[in-house]
Design an enzyme around this catalytic site. Structure first.
Site, PDB file in Angstrom:
ATOM      1  N   HIS A  80       0.839  -1.204   0.000  1.00 51.10           N
ATOM      2  CA  HIS A  80       0.000   0.000   0.000  1.00 51.10           C
ATOM      3  C   HIS A  80       0.871   1.250   0.000  1.00 51.10           C
ATOM      4  O   HIS A  80       2.109   1.178   0.100  1.00 51.10           O
ATOM      5  CB  HIS A  80      -0.973   0.004   1.187  1.00 51.10           C
ATOM      6  CG  HIS A  80      -0.342  -0.055   2.545  1.00 51.10           C
ATOM      7  ND1 HIS A  80       0.449   0.947   3.060  1.00 51.10           N
ATOM      8  CD2 HIS A  80      -0.406  -1.015   3.518  1.00 51.10           C
ATOM      9  CE1 HIS A  80       0.845   0.636   4.279  1.00 51.10           C
ATOM     10  NE2 HIS A  80       0.349  -0.563   4.583  1.00 51.10           N
ATOM     11  N   CYS A 121       3.076  -4.757   6.769  1.00 52.50           N
ATOM     12  CA  CYS A 121       2.723  -4.467   5.379  1.00 52.50           C
ATOM     13  C   CYS A 121       3.926  -3.897   4.632  1.00 52.50           C
ATOM     14  O   CYS A 121       4.948  -3.560   5.232  1.00 52.50           O
ATOM     15  CB  CYS A 121       1.552  -3.491   5.325  1.00 52.50           C
ATOM     16  SG  CYS A 121      -0.020  -4.223   5.844  1.00 52.50           S
TER      17      CYS A 121
END
Length: 346
Positions: free
Chosen positions: A296, A322
């Protein structure tokens, strides 16, 4: 009576006339390496020779490099002064430059010499050389007073890294670090400066560099037969690949404390944005590779504004597992990398 004499003068025969002394070598070389002339008298001067002197510090270095039998071969001119109190002397195999502050002569040749000359030589931004060319992994480098030239053989070019950009590059371990060799010179970028490298870009005085692409234009994936994504936690880089061939490199931030899972996964799902109240941050352009672990953008706050302090952490572990990307990289990744794409993390 006129006598015709054909003289075939070879370089070796004419250069055999060499006188040496403690301070200099005088090399008598023909202006032309081969000549056929007619003479009419004993004072014939058709065999003109040029006397070239190699002396002092230049002589020491010339001798060290093997003299006429070494890499420099024959001198082409006498020594002459340059800017910054230096001196230079051209040879067939390169040019020696005398640096008075270091009391040494340094050889610049081939592609480095071409770029050095293009940048103005001793009178230009680089000043005088401070070292000979040095072989480095994948290329070569040479240090000058005003910066360092790096030779990139794949592009057959020498690129200048200097000032603040050179300090950042040094802190990243030069070409042995995550950026690799330069592929461009520094250039103006959004009020600051940018320089592109094999595996990413460096920015100087650009506060929002994390909004932009890591490596310039993105690849066209049409026709890519073995698309996959590789993530190097050690290098903090994401590689878009066709098989083993790297198509594009992105700077990233993986998980702190080694929280990003290692292994082989598949892209499976995506969305425009999310927000995690427990972490008080979210992100845009998320793409899942397993469970709640995502690719992301750099983080956003509850109002959807990018958190600059977090964005500046790109290039080092910073997430809760992440894989963070620049804003532009995350947008392209979201649009271009399809579900089912193989992801390898090591």
């Amino acid at each position: 009576m006129t006598t015709k004499i054909n003289r075939h003068l070879t370089w070796q025969r004419m250069c055999a006339c060499m006188a040496t002394c403690a301070m200099a070598i005088v090399v008598a070389c023909p202006i032309a390496g081969f000549a056929s002339v007619q003479t009419a008298s004993a004072d014939d001067t058709a065999n003109t020779v040029s006397t070239i002197i190699v002396r002092d510090g230049m002589l020491s270095r010339y001798t060290q490099l093997g003299g006429a039998q070494g890499i420099l071969r024959q001198p082409l001119e006498n020594e002459h002064p340059t800017a910054n109190g230096g001196a230079e002397q051209r040879f067939q195999g390169g040019t020696l430059f005398w640096n008075p502050s270091l009391r040494g002569s340094y050889l610049v040749r081939d592609g480095m010499l071409s770029r050095y000359t293009q940048l103005g030589g001793p009178a230009g931004r680089l000043g005088l050389p401070c070292a000979d060319e040095l072989a480095v992994p994948g290329g070569a480098s040479q240090v000058f007073q005003g910066g360092t030239l790096f030779w990139n053989p794949s592009l057959r070019g020498a690129y200048l890294v200097r000032d603040g950009m050179l300090s950042k590059y040094a802190a990243a371990r030069y070409e042995q670090g995550p950026y690799g060799l330069p592929v461009s010179d520094e250039y103006a970028w959004n009020g600051g400066a940018r320089q592109d490298f094999q595996y990413g870009s460096m920015f100087w005085n650009v506060s929002d560099w994390w909004k932009y692409s890591s490596q310039g234009p993105y690849p066209n994936l049409a026709g890519v037969s073995n698309l996959n994504v590789a993530v190097s936690i050690a290098s903090q880089r994401v590689y878009i690949r066709d098989g083993e061939r790297v198509l594009y490199t992105m700077i990233t931030s993986t998980g702190i404390n080694d929280w990003t899972p290692r292994g082989t996964y598949r892209i499976n799902g995506r969305g425009p944005s999310f927000y995690n109240r427990n972490e008080a941050m979210g992100a845009r352009n998320w793409v899942r590779f397993i469970g709640n672990f995502l690719f992301h953008s750099v983080p956003i706050d509850s109002s959807g504004n990018y958190i600059v302090s977090e964005a500046w952490k790109l290039g080092q572990p910073a997430s809760h597992g992440c894989i963070r990307l620049t804003v532009a990289d995350s947008q392209w990744f979201y649009n271009a990398i399809p579900d089912g794409t193989l992801v390898s993390i090591w």
